[in-house]
Write an enzyme that holds these catalytic residues in place. Structure first.
Site, PDB file in Angstrom:
ATOM      1  N   ASP A  29      41.960  34.417  37.110  1.00  0.00           N
ATOM      2  CA  ASP A  29      42.714  35.632  36.797  1.00  0.00           C
ATOM      3  C   ASP A  29      42.454  35.975  35.335  1.00  0.00           C
ATOM      4  OD1 ASP A  29      44.805  37.662  36.659  1.00  0.00           O
ATOM      5  OD2 ASP A  29      45.642  36.766  38.460  1.00  0.00           O
TER       6      ASP A  29
ATOM      7  N   ASN B 140      39.168  41.240  35.911  1.00  0.00           N
ATOM      8  CA  ASN B 140      40.146  40.589  35.035  1.00  0.00           C
ATOM      9  C   ASN B 140      39.494  40.323  33.689  1.00  0.00           C
ATOM     10  OD1 ASN B 140      43.024  39.849  35.625  1.00  0.00           O
ATOM     11  ND2 ASN B 140      42.105  39.431  37.627  1.00  0.00           N
TER      12      ASN B 140
ATOM     13  N   ARG C 100      43.844  51.161  39.877  1.00  0.00           N
ATOM     14  CA  ARG C 100      44.769  51.062  38.744  1.00  0.00           C
ATOM     15  C   ARG C 100      44.120  50.239  37.643  1.00  0.00           C
ATOM     16  NH1 ARG C 100      46.849  45.982  38.372  1.00  0.00           N
ATOM     17  NH2 ARG C 100      47.158  44.740  40.269  1.00  0.00           N
TER      18      ARG C 100
ATOM     19  N   GLU D 148      43.157  45.632  46.679  1.00  0.00           N
ATOM     20  CA  GLU D 148      42.382  44.404  46.457  1.00  0.00           C
ATOM     21  C   GLU D 148      41.320  44.167  47.524  1.00  0.00           C
ATOM     22  OE1 GLU D 148      45.086  41.158  45.868  1.00  0.00           O
ATOM     23  OE2 GLU D 148      46.309  42.254  44.424  1.00  0.00           O
TER      24      GLU D 148
ATOM     25  N   ASN E  31      44.066  47.116  35.059  1.00  0.00           N
ATOM     26  CA  ASN E  31      44.542  45.770  35.361  1.00  0.00           C
ATOM     27  C   ASN E  31      44.688  44.844  34.166  1.00  0.00           C
ATOM     28  OD1 ASN E  31      45.353  43.762  37.309  1.00  0.00           O
ATOM     29  ND2 ASN E  31      43.389  42.750  36.946  1.00  0.00           N
TER      30      ASN E  31
END
Length: 292
Positions: free
Chosen positions: A198, A149, A102, A123, A104
């Site tokens: 992140d 990220n 997907r 993940e 992100n």
């Protein structure tokens, strides 16, 4: 330099909030919940709130240049999102051969190019890549890694920062004249014992803010990689920080609760909420995506 203490400003208790974005044109904060497949909008001045359902898991939305629409990153690729009617129209799918991936996280550079990443939705596998979307189409720029990220772009548009979350590494690469990337170099390594980096964002001094999943804080790093500020939260997982507000000095932070069991949720009742705090150095407005 000392930021104010983070305050919960929208109690959603969501599994995975992400992608906060300050939109100067409407003076509102936009963000998403990946797992509940929703887009949110907050007007801090009036307190007005709105939400829209997404047809798939959604990682980000970013504005379109000169329009009231957004580019959204769904599991099935890039879509054009129109909040006027809640519609999602397909634009491009960079990975039709990887249905378990997907989209992100993303950013837009000063030239209006969209930079975004994909990831394995469970993940584990190293199937994530970074891409550039511009007037000529979608271009692979780096990978593979399990969880991408960012990216984030320096104020002058010359450096791209991208994150290997599971590896704990934030990399920097020069953006070349043709939109390709130079070799990646390590910008910061964060020990997994301190949390996982992140989503990153950049302020007007070129410092990088990054939320730490399992780290209970957000950190601010200087362009030379020095840690210059840490903001502690009453929850364990911060997914991304965006700077906004009328003076661009309000930090909005998304958080997550999906990793918590019943005992953890009792211990962290504010997990999965939207937070804000004040900072000394303002952010920069997010450019719009320049569509072909």
């Amino acid at each position: 330099m000392t930021a104010s203490e983070p305050q919960s400003i929208w109690a959603l208790n969501a599994p995975l909030l992400e992608g906060p974005l300050w939109h100067p044109a409407n003076q509102a904060l936009w963000f998403v919940c990946i797992k509940t497949q929703a887009v949110y909008r907050l007007d801090p001045a009036t307190g007005a709130r709105a939400s829209w359902p997404a047809p798939q898991e959604i990682g980000f939305i970013v504005p379109v240049e000169g329009a009231k629409t957004f580019v959204a990153g769904l599991q099935g690729g890039l879509h054009l999102f129109d909040p006027a009617d809640g519609s999602f129209t397909p634009l491009a799918d960079p990975e039709p051969h990887l249905p378990t991936n997907r989209l992100n996280d993303a950013t837009v550079d000063p030239q209006g190019r969209l930079w975004f990443g994909t990831m394995d939705n469970v993940e584990q596998s190293a199937t994530g890549h970074f891409y550039r979307y511009d007037g000529s189409g979608t271009h692979l720029v780096s990978g593979p890694i399990p969880i991408t990220n960012g990216p984030a772009v320096s104020p002058d548009g010359r450096i791209l920062y991208h994150v290997d979350t599971l590896g704990g590494d934030i990399f920097a690469a020069d953006i070349l004249a043709d939109g390709s990337l130079g070799p990646s170099r390590l910008f910061v390594h964060i020990d997994p014992a301190e949390g996982y980096p992140d989503g990153p964002s950049i302020d007007s001094e070129g410092h990088l803010w990054v939320g730490l999943f399992f780290g209970g804080c957000a950190r601010r790093y200087a362009p030379d990689g020095r840690l210059v500020e840490t903001v502690t939260f009453p929850v364990s997982s911060i997914t991304k920080v965006a700077l906004g507000g009328p003076d661009m000095r309000t930090a909005f932070a998304t958080t997550a609760a999906k990793h918590l069991d019943a005992e953890g949720r009792a211990r962290e009742p504010l997990a999965g909420n939207l937070f804000s705090f004040r900072v000394d150095v303002p952010g920069l407005p997010t450019p719009g995506v320049r569509l072909a």
